[in-house]
Design a protein around this motif. Structure first.
Motif, short mmCIF file in Angstrom:
data_model
loop_
_atom_site.label_atom_id
_atom_site.label_comp_id
_atom_site.label_asym_id
_atom_site.label_seq_id
_atom_site.Cartn_x
_atom_site.Cartn_y
_atom_site.Cartn_z
N PRO A 285 117.78 97.51 -19.44
CA PRO A 285 116.69 97.80 -19.98
C PRO A 285 115.99 96.22 -20.44
CG PRO A 285 118.39 97.93 -21.57
CD PRO A 285 119.11 98.06 -20.09
N TYR A 286 116.63 95.29 -20.08
CA TYR A 286 116.18 93.96 -20.48
C TYR A 286 115.00 93.57 -19.16
CZ TYR A 286 119.52 92.82 -23.68
OH TYR A 286 120.31 92.92 -24.81
N ASP A 287 115.09 94.08 -17.98
CA ASP A 287 113.88 94.37 -16.99
C ASP A 287 114.11 95.41 -16.37
OD1 ASP A 287 112.05 93.31 -15.29
OD2 ASP A 287 112.65 91.33 -15.16
N THR A 288 113.45 96.48 -16.65
CA THR A 288 113.47 97.65 -15.66
C THR A 288 112.95 97.32 -14.31
OG1 THR A 288 111.65 98.47 -16.71
CG2 THR A 288 113.85 99.17 -17.82
N ALA A 289 112.06 96.46 -14.24
CA ALA A 289 111.23 96.48 -12.92
C ALA A 289 111.82 95.62 -11.60
CB ALA A 289 109.86 95.89 -13.12
N ASN A 290 112.80 94.52 -12.25
CA ASN A 290 113.34 93.89 -11.39
C ASN A 290 115.06 93.78 -11.32
OD1 ASN A 290 111.02 92.46 -10.33
ND2 ASN A 290 110.61 91.75 -12.38
N ARG A 291 115.37 93.67 -10.39
CA ARG A 291 116.84 93.00 -10.29
C ARG A 291 116.90 91.36 -10.16
NH1 ARG A 291 118.80 94.61 -4.00
NH2 ARG A 291 117.20 93.17 -2.78
N TYR A 292 117.76 90.87 -10.15
CA TYR A 292 117.91 89.16 -10.39
C TYR A 292 118.88 88.88 -9.11
CZ TYR A 292 114.90 89.03 -13.99
OH TYR A 292 114.08 89.13 -15.13
N ALA A 293 118.52 88.27 -8.01
CA ALA A 293 119.47 87.78 -7.17
C ALA A 293 119.96 86.38 -7.81
CB ALA A 293 118.56 87.34 -5.89
N VAL A 294 121.13 86.06 -7.65
CA VAL A 294 121.84 85.08 -8.00
C VAL A 294 122.37 84.15 -7.25
CG1 VAL A 294 123.93 84.17 -9.57
CG2 VAL A 294 123.03 86.57 -9.98
N HIS A 295 122.03 82.88 -7.53
CA HIS A 295 122.55 81.64 -6.29
C HIS A 295 123.26 80.78 -7.21
CE1 HIS A 295 122.31 78.83 -3.24
NE2 HIS A 295 121.68 77.95 -3.78
N ALA A 296 124.58 80.42 -7.01
CA ALA A 296 125.18 79.43 -7.75
C ALA A 296 126.14 78.75 -6.83
CB ALA A 296 126.18 79.87 -8.72
N TRP A 308 112.73 96.09 -7.85
CA TRP A 308 113.43 97.26 -7.17
C TRP A 308 112.80 98.27 -6.48
CZ3 TRP A 308 118.56 97.34 -7.73
CH2 TRP A 308 118.87 96.92 -9.22
N GLY A 309 113.18 98.64 -5.32
CA GLY A 309 112.81 99.67 -4.45
C GLY A 309 112.71 100.82 -5.22
N SER A 310 111.69 101.87 -4.83
CA SER A 310 111.37 103.06 -5.53
C SER A 310 112.68 104.06 -5.44
CB SER A 310 110.06 103.79 -4.85
OG SER A 310 110.37 103.85 -3.65
N GLU A 311 113.27 104.01 -4.19
CA GLU A 311 114.67 104.91 -3.94
C GLU A 311 115.88 104.07 -4.15
OE1 GLU A 311 114.17 107.83 -3.54
OE2 GLU A 311 111.90 107.78 -3.85
N GLU A 312 115.86 102.88 -4.47
CA GLU A 312 117.14 101.92 -4.56
C GLU A 312 118.26 102.14 -5.45
OE1 GLU A 312 117.83 97.12 -3.77
OE2 GLU A 312 115.90 97.98 -4.34
N GLU A 313 119.20 102.31 -5.10
CA GLU A 313 120.48 102.49 -6.14
C GLU A 313 120.60 101.35 -6.90
OE1 GLU A 313 124.95 104.00 -6.30
OE2 GLU A 313 124.17 103.60 -4.74
#
Length: 369
Positions: A285-296, A308-313
């Motif tokens: 719920p903190y960002d329903t439109a996006n996932r976040y790629a992590v680079h460390a 997010w893709g419309s059909e993406e899990e």
């Protein structure tokens, strides 16, 4: 909350180490074990005859930029470095990772500074790798005490030439670990043979659009892995069977979203030796439109929002790689970051957003010294 997607950025790795430590040998090893990934290189010899560039040019072809007769950290500024990076990392080059092989007399801190000051939108700092000659370490350190400072800056230290060191190099390994006070992973090696997965994603045999190759590193070592997730160091003989080369990789998947505050607590307290984190997190719920790629890489951390893709899990998928890490404990800590609360705390994203580089932010956003 919506964010503009960040264009794909190519990691740029600084490969440093004193004269004769084995940097070119290590780079050649990476070239032949790249798994199909294309490596671009900036090779900086100290001298008019560019021997190191000649050594790698056959494997790289037109993906090499060679700079002779001086140290890169003294010869160019950040804007000039961007010109060289554009040749390798510009659109259409097909390069997946760039390695800057510094001269044996270069100042690593200056190279890192130039990369962090880069205005090239297509690159991201990929970490400082310091190569140490285990057989000559005591003598080199006595003559050049600045090596202690270099080790303290490194994100990954390769202790090379263990086959030539007294008593298998255990004393040198312990000393290097004590000097790497930023929690760098310390990887023993002979002939510069380290797993490329420490530095970049090896391209999978079948392209997976929009996905990191999460399974490649994990699957490649299943035959050598113990039940606790650690590696026994054989790796087809490249590590000469030394048990002390053991490192671990953890693949973590969660169907529940992660709580951003808990995630930042985990990332801020990540243990020594945890060199690399890559993947995607679902913050629910903190960002329903996006996932976040992590680079460390080492203490460097950055997030990239991607729609997010419309059909993406909607899953969190992370890979953690390090030396001497407790994979079971890390898995438990990540599990504790999950949260099925339906509503977001309005301030909960502040920690994550500190490490999101937008088009309006400076180039050093996301770097933690």
């Amino acid at each position: 909350m919506e964010h503009r997607p960040t264009p794909r950025q190519i990691p740029v790795v600084v490969l440093a180490g004193f004269l004769g430590s084995g940097k070119t040998t290590l780079l050649n090893h990476l070239l032949h074990r790249s798994g199909g990934s294309r490596i671009g290189a900036i090779v900086n010899d100290f001298g008019a005859i560019e021997i190191d560039a000649m050594a790698v040019a056959g494997a790289l072809g037109d993906s090499t930029v060679s700079l002779g007769n001086g140290c890169l950290c003294c010869a160019v500024d950040a804007s000039e470095l961007d010109v060289y990076l554009e040749r390798l990392a510009g659109p259409g080059t097909g390069v997946d990772v760039v390695v800057i092989e510094a001269s044996g007399l270069a100042e690593p801190q200056e190279l890192v500074r130039m990369l962090l000051a880069s205005e090239h939108p297509g690159i991201v700092y990929g970490g400082l790798v310091e190569v140490v000659d285990a057989a000559e370490f005591d003598g080199t350190r006595a003559k050049h005490p600045e090596i202690d400072r270099h080790l303290a800056l490194a994100d990954l230290v390769v202790v090379n030439k263990l086959d030539r060191a007294a008593e298998g190099g255990e004393r040198v390994l312990g000393l290097v670990r004590s000097l790497s006070d930023r929690g760098a992973a310390v990887v023993p090696a002979t002939y510069g043979r380290i797993d490329p997965g420490f530095l970049f994603d090896c391209r999978p045999g079948e392209e997976r659009i929009g996905q990191l190759s999460f399974d490649d590193l994990h699957d490649r070592h299943d035959d050598d892995r113990h039940d606790d997730g650690t590696h026994d160091g054989h790796d087809d003989g490249t590590h000469e069977g030394h048990l002390h080369t053991a490192y671990g990789s953890l693949s973590f998947t969660a169907a529940l979203p992660l709580d951003p505050r808990r995630l930042m607590t985990f990332l801020d307290s990540r243990p020594e030796g945890l060199y690399r984190i890559k993947g995607y997190v679902d913050l629910g719920p903190y960002d329903t439109a996006n996932r976040y790629a992590v680079h460390a890489v080492g203490r460097f951390l950055r997030f990239y929002p991607e729609a997010w893709g419309s059909e993406e899990e909607r899953l969190t998928q992370l890979v953690l790689i390090g030396s001497g890490i407790d994979t079971a404990a890390l898995h438990k800590e990540l599990e504790a970051c999950t949260n099925d609360a339906p509503h977001a705390d309005e301030h909960g994203m502040w920690g994550v957003l500190r490490y999101v580089q937008s088009l309006d932010e400076g180039p050093e956003q996301g770097y933690e010294a």
